[in-house]
Scaffold this motif. Sequence first.
Motif: not given
Length: 408
Positions: A254-266, A297-299
């Motif tokens: 939420l803080f970084t707004n990393n959309h790519d980190g939700i389903l991957k990038n972990f 990125s959008k707000t």
Amino acid sequence: MSLFLWAIFYLRHMAFKRYHFILLFPFVLFSCSEVRQDLSFIEIIVDGDIPWEEKKECIVRYSDFIGDTIQVNAKVKYRGGISSKYPKHSFRLELDKDVSIAGLKSDDDWILNANYIDKTFMRHKLSYDIFRSMSTANKAPNCAFVKLGENARNLGLYVLMEKVDKSFCSIGKDDVNAMLFKGPPIFIEDELEFVQEPNNYYQQKYPKQSQKDNTQIMDSLKDFLFHASDQIFVEDVNKWFNVSSVIDWHLLLLFTNNHDGILKNFYLFKPSLEEGFEFIPWDYDHSFGRDGDGEKSKTHLCDPQRAVLVRRLVELSDSGTNYNQKLKARYIELREIGVFSKAKFNKMLDENDSRLKQHVASNFDLWPINSPHYFDDSSYQSEIQLMREFSSLRIEQLDEKFLYNKGR
């Protein structure tokens, strides 16, 4: 003069039997006009082209311009998926012994991240530093800024990163019960048609599949996430996951707004059979105001509920997970101790900027900021300002979401 001396010593090296130790002046890497005393230098010496698949023997020489130059035998390869299309490549290094580089903990495995898309060079590092600052139990790679050369060719600025592996996770030598997976597609219900390792669908990194194949465990985990009844999910989710780690990962997204980190990038790490899976963040260059396509990125807040784990924890909060209450309480706690604050984030930005600002011009001479690979031709300073503005807005949005200071 420095380039002339470097040429002499490089030719001298090539005349020796490959990879014998050679005494070299620690200051001879690039021309004097480019030397900065406050960043470490790494030089990769290799015959011929560096491969993408198999690692190739090389010599790595490191100098921090404080002590003696360290030189070790090593292996090197390019690394990266989508980023492989960019002209500036990332590297994986495997040294023949543990070495402390740029003040980081001694190890033999390192990542040299080209950080091509992120013109600030900070997004990975800031995200990992924030995650570790949330809890001493949280794991994320330590990073350092370095300058890199290959066979006396200046490659510019890089981000040196710890490699997430057995050593990083402090897994015991003979421990086959711990588990480590890189970006396992457990939050995607349909079978993926393309994966990086066809015979290693969940990207098991530890233990080696030949030693112990944990595919069946991950199949069971995925089945649990998508098909367990609500009652079974509430009863067993704490057996499968360390929910405190899930909450901190959720808040970092939420803080970084990393959309790519939700389903991957972990990474998913399970310390033992008795403990649940923990999250280790990875690949956060699309954050703090930039999306995965490079566009600003959008707000609005990203939606971690795209991951079935988070969605069910949230939806079943009133049925026994108490997740929403725990998430809110944790956010307020982190606000109170200053982990999430405008002042803290700006201080982190300033500290990193003080290390980088004198080096970015020469880097962008090599890798221009108006490359067609970028969404726009924004500058280093304008990207930092974008991050300041975005983080300030994000904290206000999260304060509103979690009712921080409302009625207090």
